[in-house]
Design a protein around this motif. Sequence first.
Motif, PDB file in Angstrom:
ATOM      1  N   VAL A  11       0.841  -1.185   0.000  1.00 35.17           N
ATOM      2  CA  VAL A  11       0.000   0.000   0.000  1.00 35.17           C
ATOM      3  C   VAL A  11       0.881   1.242   0.000  1.00 35.17           C
ATOM      4  O   VAL A  11       1.742   1.395   0.860  1.00 35.17           O
ATOM      5  N   PHE A  12       0.664   2.122  -0.966  1.00 31.98           N
ATOM      6  CA  PHE A  12       1.341   3.405  -0.989  1.00 31.98           C
ATOM      7  C   PHE A  12       0.289   4.487  -0.792  1.00 31.98           C
ATOM      8  O   PHE A  12      -0.741   4.483  -1.462  1.00 31.98           O
ATOM      9  N   LEU A  13       0.549   5.406   0.135  1.00 29.75           N
ATOM     10  CA  LEU A  13      -0.436   6.416   0.472  1.00 29.75           C
ATOM     11  C   LEU A  13       0.149   7.804   0.287  1.00 29.75           C
ATOM     12  O   LEU A  13       1.189   8.126   0.844  1.00 29.75           O
ATOM     13  N   MET A  14      -0.533   8.615  -0.524  1.00 25.66           N
ATOM     14  CA  MET A  14      -0.125  10.000  -0.736  1.00 25.66           C
ATOM     15  C   MET A  14      -1.307  10.875  -0.368  1.00 25.66           C
ATOM     16  O   MET A  14      -2.355  10.826  -1.006  1.00 25.66           O
ATOM     17  N   GLU A  15      -1.147  11.654   0.702  1.00 22.70           N
ATOM     18  CA  GLU A  15      -2.308  12.290   1.280  1.00 22.70           C
ATOM     19  C   GLU A  15      -1.990  13.655   1.855  1.00 22.70           C
ATOM     20  O   GLU A  15      -0.856  14.007   2.107  1.00 22.70           O
ATOM     21  N   GLU A  16      -3.080  14.375   2.114  1.00 18.78           N
ATOM     22  CA  GLU A  16      -3.040  15.518   2.991  1.00 18.78           C
ATOM     23  C   GLU A  16      -3.804  15.138   4.234  1.00 18.78           C
ATOM     24  O   GLU A  16      -4.520  14.145   4.239  1.00 18.78           O
ATOM     25  N   GLU A  17      -3.689  15.902   5.276  1.00 18.05           N
ATOM     26  CA  GLU A  17      -4.473  15.646   6.478  1.00 18.05           C
ATOM     27  C   GLU A  17      -5.802  16.351   6.366  1.00 18.05           C
ATOM     28  O   GLU A  17      -5.869  17.562   6.210  1.00 18.05           O
ATOM     29  N   GLU A  18      -6.887  15.609   6.387  1.00 14.01           N
ATOM     30  CA  GLU A  18      -8.227  16.180   6.333  1.00 14.01           C
ATOM     31  C   GLU A  18      -8.923  15.827   7.638  1.00 14.01           C
ATOM     32  O   GLU A  18      -9.763  14.952   7.704  1.00 14.01           O
ATOM     33  N   LYS A  19      -8.540  16.523   8.706  1.00 16.78           N
ATOM     34  CA  LYS A  19      -9.001  16.184  10.048  1.00 16.78           C
ATOM     35  C   LYS A  19      -8.638  14.715  10.266  1.00 16.78           C
ATOM     36  O   LYS A  19      -7.485  14.345  10.166  1.00 16.78           O
ATOM     37  N   VAL A  20      -9.621  13.838  10.603  1.00 15.32           N
ATOM     38  CA  VAL A  20      -9.261  12.435  10.818  1.00 15.32           C
ATOM     39  C   VAL A  20      -9.423  11.615   9.551  1.00 15.32           C
ATOM     40  O   VAL A  20      -9.183  10.423   9.561  1.00 15.32           O
ATOM     41  N   LEU A  21      -9.833  12.221   8.459  1.00 18.44           N
ATOM     42  CA  LEU A  21     -10.026  11.455   7.232  1.00 18.44           C
ATOM     43  C   LEU A  21      -8.711  11.042   6.612  1.00 18.44           C
ATOM     44  O   LEU A  21      -8.579   9.979   6.047  1.00 18.44           O
TER      45      LEU A  21
ATOM     46  N   LEU B  54      -3.423   4.819  20.675  1.00 21.28           N
ATOM     47  CA  LEU B  54      -2.447   4.157  19.812  1.00 21.28           C
ATOM     48  C   LEU B  54      -1.097   4.116  20.538  1.00 21.28           C
ATOM     49  O   LEU B  54      -0.056   4.461  19.978  1.00 21.28           O
ATOM     50  N   ASN B  55      -1.153   3.709  21.795  1.00 26.08           N
ATOM     51  CA  ASN B  55       0.047   3.612  22.629  1.00 26.08           C
ATOM     52  C   ASN B  55       0.820   4.927  22.691  1.00 26.08           C
ATOM     53  O   ASN B  55       2.048   4.941  22.806  1.00 26.08           O
ATOM     54  N   ASN B  56       0.051   6.027  22.620  1.00 25.32           N
ATOM     55  CA  ASN B  56       0.640   7.372  22.689  1.00 25.32           C
ATOM     56  C   ASN B  56       1.641   7.666  21.571  1.00 25.32           C
ATOM     57  O   ASN B  56       2.528   8.506  21.730  1.00 25.32           O
ATOM     58  N   VAL B  57       1.492   6.957  20.455  1.00 27.70           N
ATOM     59  CA  VAL B  57       2.294   7.283  19.278  1.00 27.70           C
ATOM     60  C   VAL B  57       1.733   8.561  18.674  1.00 27.70           C
ATOM     61  O   VAL B  57       0.561   8.624  18.308  1.00 27.70           O
ATOM     62  N   ARG B  58       2.539   9.594  18.572  1.00 25.63           N
ATOM     63  CA  ARG B  58       2.075  10.890  18.096  1.00 25.63           C
ATOM     64  C   ARG B  58       2.426  11.097  16.627  1.00 25.63           C
ATOM     65  O   ARG B  58       3.361  10.508  16.107  1.00 25.63           O
ATOM     66  N   GLY B  59       1.646  11.945  15.998  1.00 25.01           N
ATOM     67  CA  GLY B  59       1.869  12.253  14.584  1.00 25.01           C
ATOM     68  C   GLY B  59       0.567  12.349  13.819  1.00 25.01           C
ATOM     69  O   GLY B  59       0.411  13.180  12.930  1.00 25.01           O
ATOM     70  N   ARG B  60      -0.392  11.481  14.166  1.00 20.50           N
ATOM     71  CA  ARG B  60      -1.703  11.514  13.537  1.00 20.50           C
ATOM     72  C   ARG B  60      -2.576  12.568  14.214  1.00 20.50           C
ATOM     73  O   ARG B  60      -2.492  12.752  15.419  1.00 20.50           O
ATOM     74  N   HIS B  61      -3.445  13.190  13.439  1.00 24.12           N
ATOM     75  CA  HIS B  61      -4.382  14.157  14.004  1.00 24.12           C
ATOM     76  C   HIS B  61      -5.665  13.439  14.427  1.00 24.12           C
ATOM     77  O   HIS B  61      -6.775  13.762  14.008  1.00 24.12           O
ATOM     78  N   THR B  62      -5.488  12.443  15.253  1.00 23.35           N
ATOM     79  CA  THR B  62      -6.585  11.651  15.777  1.00 23.35           C
ATOM     80  C   THR B  62      -6.089  10.917  17.012  1.00 23.35           C
ATOM     81  O   THR B  62      -4.883  10.762  17.218  1.00 23.35           O
ATOM     82  N   ASN B  63      -7.020  10.454  17.827  1.00 20.31           N
ATOM     83  CA  ASN B  63      -6.612   9.758  19.048  1.00 20.31           C
ATOM     84  C   ASN B  63      -6.107   8.353  18.768  1.00 20.31           C
ATOM     85  O   ASN B  63      -5.435   7.752  19.611  1.00 20.31           O
ATOM     86  N   GLY B  64      -6.415   7.810  17.596  1.00 22.41           N
ATOM     87  CA  GLY B  64      -5.973   6.461  17.269  1.00 22.41           C
ATOM     88  C   GLY B  64      -5.602   6.345  15.807  1.00 22.41           C
ATOM     89  O   GLY B  64      -4.891   7.187  15.260  1.00 22.41           O
ATOM     90  N   LYS B  65      -6.119   5.304  15.170  1.00 21.47           N
ATOM     91  CA  LYS B  65      -5.819   5.088  13.758  1.00 21.47           C
ATOM     92  C   LYS B  65      -6.551   6.101  12.889  1.00 21.47           C
ATOM     93  O   LYS B  65      -7.629   6.579  13.239  1.00 21.47           O
ATOM     94  N   ASN B  66      -5.964   6.422  11.745  1.00 21.00           N
ATOM     95  CA  ASN B  66      -6.681   7.202  10.750  1.00 21.00           C
ATOM     96  C   ASN B  66      -7.197   6.262   9.663  1.00 21.00           C
ATOM     97  O   ASN B  66      -7.000   5.045   9.729  1.00 21.00           O
ATOM     98  N   VAL B  67      -7.861   6.809   8.671  1.00 19.53           N
ATOM     99  CA  VAL B  67      -8.462   5.971   7.636  1.00 19.53           C
ATOM    100  C   VAL B  67      -7.415   5.124   6.912  1.00 19.53           C
ATOM    101  O   VAL B  67      -7.647   3.949   6.614  1.00 19.53           O
ATOM    102  N   ALA B  68      -6.274   5.714   6.648  1.00 19.46           N
ATOM    103  CA  ALA B  68      -5.213   4.966   5.969  1.00 19.46           C
ATOM    104  C   ALA B  68      -4.782   3.754   6.786  1.00 19.46           C
ATOM    105  O   ALA B  68      -4.525   2.675   6.234  1.00 19.46           O
TER     106      ALA B  68
END
Length: 218
Positions: A43-53, A78-92
């Motif tokens: 899986v290759f993902l090329m994205e912008e951050e759209e809130k949690v989308l 997510l074990n306090n892994v930071r970087g995502r603009h969400t409390n857990g997993k994002n859609v990707a």
Amino acid sequence: MEAHIPKNIAHGRISDEHKNISLYTWLRIIAIMIATIKAGVIVFLMEEEEKVLGGDPGNNNHLNTMSQGIRWPYGIDLNNVRGRHTNGKNVADFFATYLGLPMPSPFLNLSDSVRSQIKTGINYGSGACGILNTTRVGECLSLAQQVKYFTITRMKDLPKALKTQKKVHEHLAKSIYFFSIGINDYHPEVNNNITSNFSSTGFADHLLDEITKYIKVH
């Protein structure tokens, strides 16, 4: 520089009867190519951050930008892994997990040696970025830059992991490419008010012209 999508995966064009479909919808589906291979999928993902989308999993943590998912409560599930603009997993992340794959790591988190071992996908997403190079809050990975990084994966890293160009070609031809990009280009706080230079349909056409410089279906 372009990301070439093999013609045996999918092909298409926007026909007259589909012109009423929103640009947002087209930009989300224009380059989602799905297939499987015996050894798994990549899986290759090329994205912008759209809130949690969207999908910046932490690339922006390496850049000079205010758009970083480093503050509480981001990552608390997510074990306090930071970087995502969400409390857990994002859609990707959910997308990859559903396919039985590990969550794709952010490209900028990975050393050269680690990248050369990855066969299951990488996330190039970058918060507050977009199709246009001028869409940004501070530093970010524009679509052009994300495609450049994907080219490093394709030309440098995957050949080390898969050993032969034939295997690389076969692997990429049966991979998933997930794009989620274009919303920030309409956002007045990050698009440098560029929309004022166009009509609504003119700007949509401009974005389509820009994205097809980098994404082509073969």
